[in-house]
Design a protein around this motif. Structure first.
Motif, PDB file in Angstrom:
ATOM      1  N   GLU A   1       1.114   2.111  -6.219  1.00 41.21           N
ATOM      2  CA  GLU A   1       0.049   2.488  -7.027  1.00 41.21           C
ATOM      3  C   GLU A   1      -1.141   2.452  -6.303  1.00 41.21           C
ATOM      4  O   GLU A   1      -1.444   1.443  -5.581  1.00 41.21           O
ATOM      5  CB  GLU A   1      -0.402   1.520  -8.322  1.00 41.21           C
ATOM      6  N   ALA A   2      -2.013   3.611  -6.466  1.00 43.83           N
ATOM      7  CA  ALA A   2      -3.206   3.597  -5.785  1.00 43.83           C
ATOM      8  C   ALA A   2      -4.416   4.128  -6.297  1.00 43.83           C
ATOM      9  O   ALA A   2      -4.090   5.421  -6.955  1.00 43.83           O
ATOM     10  CB  ALA A   2      -2.907   4.127  -4.447  1.00 43.83           C
TER      11      ALA A   2
ATOM     12  N   ASP B   1       0.127   8.115  -7.978  1.00 40.17           N
ATOM     13  CA  ASP B   1       0.740   7.678  -9.376  1.00 40.17           C
ATOM     14  C   ASP B   1       2.233   7.615  -8.940  1.00 40.17           C
ATOM     15  O   ASP B   1       2.895   8.356  -8.409  1.00 40.17           O
ATOM     16  CB  ASP B   1       0.556   9.077 -10.016  1.00 40.17           C
ATOM     17  N   PRO B   2       2.536   6.388  -8.857  1.00 41.00           N
ATOM     18  CA  PRO B   2       4.095   5.800  -8.356  1.00 41.00           C
ATOM     19  C   PRO B   2       5.130   6.493  -9.377  1.00 41.00           C
ATOM     20  O   PRO B   2       6.182   6.752  -8.868  1.00 41.00           O
ATOM     21  CB  PRO B   2       3.996   4.375  -8.329  1.00 41.00           C
ATOM     22  N   ASP B   3       4.712   6.612 -10.441  1.00 38.04           N
ATOM     23  CA  ASP B   3       5.797   7.244 -11.461  1.00 38.04           C
ATOM     24  C   ASP B   3       5.874   8.563 -11.193  1.00 38.04           C
ATOM     25  O   ASP B   3       7.091   9.298 -11.139  1.00 38.04           O
ATOM     26  CB  ASP B   3       5.340   7.042 -12.944  1.00 38.04           C
TER      27      ASP B   3
ATOM     28  N   LEU C   1       0.715  -1.172   0.102  1.00 45.02           N
ATOM     29  CA  LEU C   1       0.072  -0.003   0.360  1.00 45.02           C
ATOM     30  C   LEU C   1       0.906   1.428  -0.201  1.00 45.02           C
ATOM     31  O   LEU C   1       2.125   1.453   0.477  1.00 45.02           O
ATOM     32  CB  LEU C   1      -0.803  -0.006   1.157  1.00 45.02           C
ATOM     33  N   ALA C   2       0.286   2.281  -0.638  1.00 44.80           N
ATOM     34  CA  ALA C   2       0.847   3.671  -0.433  1.00 44.80           C
ATOM     35  C   ALA C   2       0.609   4.297   0.827  1.00 44.80           C
ATOM     36  O   ALA C   2      -0.368   3.832   1.620  1.00 44.80           O
ATOM     37  CB  ALA C   2       0.332   4.551  -1.528  1.00 44.80           C
TER      38      ALA C   2
ATOM     39  N   ARG D   1       3.025  11.407  -6.910  1.00 42.14           N
ATOM     40  CA  ARG D   1       2.004  12.381  -6.678  1.00 42.14           C
ATOM     41  C   ARG D   1       0.801  11.605  -6.074  1.00 42.14           C
ATOM     42  O   ARG D   1       0.658  10.748  -6.309  1.00 42.14           O
ATOM     43  CB  ARG D   1       1.500  13.173  -7.920  1.00 42.14           C
ATOM     44  N   PHE D   2       0.090  12.468  -5.082  1.00 42.47           N
ATOM     45  CA  PHE D   2      -1.119  12.180  -4.651  1.00 42.47           C
ATOM     46  C   PHE D   2      -2.137  13.184  -5.193  1.00 42.47           C
ATOM     47  O   PHE D   2      -1.874  14.161  -4.996  1.00 42.47           O
ATOM     48  CB  PHE D   2      -0.952  12.477  -3.047  1.00 42.47           C
ATOM     49  N   ARG D   3      -3.370  12.406  -5.319  1.00 42.14           N
ATOM     50  CA  ARG D   3      -4.365  12.936  -5.869  1.00 42.14           C
ATOM     51  C   ARG D   3      -5.807  12.788  -5.045  1.00 42.14           C
ATOM     52  O   ARG D   3      -6.170  11.455  -4.898  1.00 42.14           O
ATOM     53  CB  ARG D   3      -4.455  12.615  -7.517  1.00 42.14           C
ATOM     54  N   VAL D   4      -6.382  13.865  -5.153  1.00 39.15           N
ATOM     55  CA  VAL D   4      -8.055  13.668  -4.672  1.00 39.15           C
ATOM     56  C   VAL D   4      -8.675  14.067  -5.873  1.00 39.15           C
ATOM     57  O   VAL D   4      -8.512  15.375  -6.271  1.00 39.15           O
ATOM     58  CB  VAL D   4      -8.149  14.531  -3.441  1.00 39.15           C
ATOM     59  N   GLU D   5      -9.668  13.469  -6.557  1.00 37.23           N
ATOM     60  CA  GLU D   5     -10.406  13.909  -7.469  1.00 37.23           C
ATOM     61  C   GLU D   5     -11.858  13.904  -7.341  1.00 37.23           C
ATOM     62  O   GLU D   5     -12.291  12.649  -6.736  1.00 37.23           O
ATOM     63  CB  GLU D   5     -10.192  13.072  -8.911  1.00 37.23           C
ATOM     64  N   ALA D   6     -12.829  14.611  -7.553  1.00 34.38           N
ATOM     65  CA  ALA D   6     -14.209  14.405  -7.776  1.00 34.38           C
ATOM     66  C   ALA D   6     -14.854  15.268  -8.753  1.00 34.38           C
ATOM     67  O   ALA D   6     -14.237  16.103  -9.408  1.00 34.38           O
ATOM     68  CB  ALA D   6     -14.945  14.918  -6.304  1.00 34.38           C
TER      69      ALA D   6
END
Lengths: 260, 260, 260
Positions: C204-205, C171-173, C142-143, C176-181
């Protein structure tokens, strides 16, 4: 006929007074806890209101002496007032407020700066007769308990979470004051030694009271000391000063029947 | 067809701007008092919105000059925006906010730090046409009254407790400004000499206005001075500065028919 | 039968503890985000609660070590508590609160000063079985993301304005950490480089989660750092300290099915 008499009384009456908006708002709030309309006695020595809630469970006796006003002139008359409209007229007021009876238009003038209201008076004879005396019976042997309005309010709030009634009791042998409330599974108790209270005179007391009425009363209490008088299945009296001692509010709350 | 035209206009359009979140929230709030959606003109010298409420009783004209922004670039175009969604996008913003038109996705980018929204644009041709001019008619002989937004708001609140309409009047002989409202039994009056106002030009004025609309307007007013223009059964104009003078809001509220 | 066993267990059990009212209120609030009733394990080394919300979408594991208490004595037992009534008992408390199990009356005593509650216990066997472990599977890759509870809460609020679900992704490459809605016309994104976070381990998450559950969780988070563990269509784990490190709360929220 009643109307005519009321008008006649007002026609010769005169009332002009000035007081701080905060002080007047406190009075309206204290009365509004129990009633929507009330008779206000405008006597030379100050104003006085006695009123009883529509269900006749609780009553209030409020006195605001002429010393509580910056200016006060009254020849002596009684007017009827709708408290919600007086509250609105005071809501926008800042600093001091001038009150004046205008018998010719059957209104009370409420002015603050250049904001001015003319509130229609209510015929006093259309308002429920207040009790003659809202005070402990001289002959009754009642306990006297002085505690902070804050503590009383917190105990009532605690009880309100559990039940619609609570018990106020004084145990004369143990010299203790108790507040008790219980629901189906939970119980609340405040148990304080009389010696730990600002004032305490032990007599046997044990009354069940409505939480709703006590909450309405508790909201109006100052954080500082309030005086309770209580007995066995007897009305509770709650008294506190207003306007730095130039006034006084007393509430009476009738006991509920005990479930046996 | 309208859609095609709008897209064509946007495709060549460019808009990027940065301003404080508080300043943008004030604009959205001022517009939201009357409308849910509006057309925003993104001109090289600043942005401008003219809008009319659905019942066509009130209108707003808001101008935010390029000087009110930390950065401002616009080639000139008009977009349609849904104000409640823009308000939400600004709600979580802190510090400064970047706005950018993205014609290719038909969205407005609203970014604050690494919080970023893409808000779908509304087709401007689907939004009610605003009036050409929201300003006093040059030929009209109107009174001008400057008073604090706080006083205006308190007077509107006072009236709201009594009635659904109020009267704004100027008596040119007495050189006085009056706000009046009356219910079945009570009346409210604010009566101030022109000489006691920050600004006053006497002309006869006497208009009845909707309390609901005035409350919506009053909530948006600064505590400081606002300028009123009023006449006889004439729309009221309320104007005040935005963004320390680098913007301006003007509301117009149509008079109600007088009950005769 | 279960009842008998529970009573038998309590009869020999002993529990007495004292802690600050604020600390206890924080625990009750953290649990109340998901459940109305819970089993509390009163172990010699501290108390522990594991509970699952009625829809089995989310779970909570709360630990409050004996070091978090001013005084703590427990022989080891499990009791059932109704959180809303415990919350009311703590609401009027000031300073420190004494808790004591009273097996003979099947109640928990909650006392603060001379305010005292006796709360009826709930039969633990009548409360939904909690999951054995509320923790990331050791084998799962897990991330790990550490960010402020304030930022997490603002991102969830932003998403809540647009949709009933949001996506958490790493995004492991790009590290970056993202929250999207996203709703019908609008989108929200929080996109932050791992290097700009207090803690970040890239794996990857990509999981879709219910905004309602995340809001309930976010309300309980401290403004300071919280630890997230997340994977691909995997439950989210949110962990933070309680009582200056002498306790810990972990929430698990199951992912929603992805709309494909």
């Amino acid at each position: 006929m009643a109307d005519t008499r009321a008008d006649a009384g007002e026609a010769s009456a005169s009332f002009r007074a000035t007081a701080s908006a905060d002080r007047l708002r406190a009075c309206v709030s204290a009365l509004g806890a129990l009633v929507d309309e009330c008779r206000v006695e405008l006597a030379p020595e100050g104003l006085r209101v006695r009123a009883m809630d529509p269900a006749t469970v609780a009553a209030v006796d409020l006195r605001l002496d002429r010393a509580a006003f910056d200016r006060y002139e009254a020849t002596g008359t009684t007017v009827g007032l709708a408290l919600d409209r007086l509250e609105e007229a005071l809501a926008t007021a800042e600093g001091s407020v001038e009150l004046a009876l205008r018998p010719e238009t059957h209104t009370l003038r409420v002015a603050s700066g250049d904001f001015e209201y003319a509130l229609g008076l209510v015929d006093p004879s259309a308002i429920r007769s207040p009790p003659d005396a809202i005070a402990p019976d001289e002959g009754a042997d009642l306990a006297a308990v002085t505690l902070s309005g804050d503590t009383f309010g917190r105990a009532v709030d605690a009880a309100a979470g559990l039940a619609d009634h609570l018990t106020l009791a004084v145990d004369p042998d143990g010299e203790r004051f108790r507040v008790e409330a219980g629901g189906d599974t939970d119980e609340f108790t405040l148990d304080r030694a009389g010696a730990d209270l600002p004032g305490f005179e032990a007599r046997e007391a044990d009354s069940v009271l409505s939480v709703d009425y006590l909450r309405a009363v508790a909201r109006e209490l100052p954080d500082g000391p309030v005086d309770l008088r209580l007995g066995v299945e007897h009305p509770l009296y709650v008294t506190f000063d207003l306007a730095d001692g130039d006034g006084r509010v007393r509430y009476a709350v009738a006991p509920r029947l005990r479930r046996t």
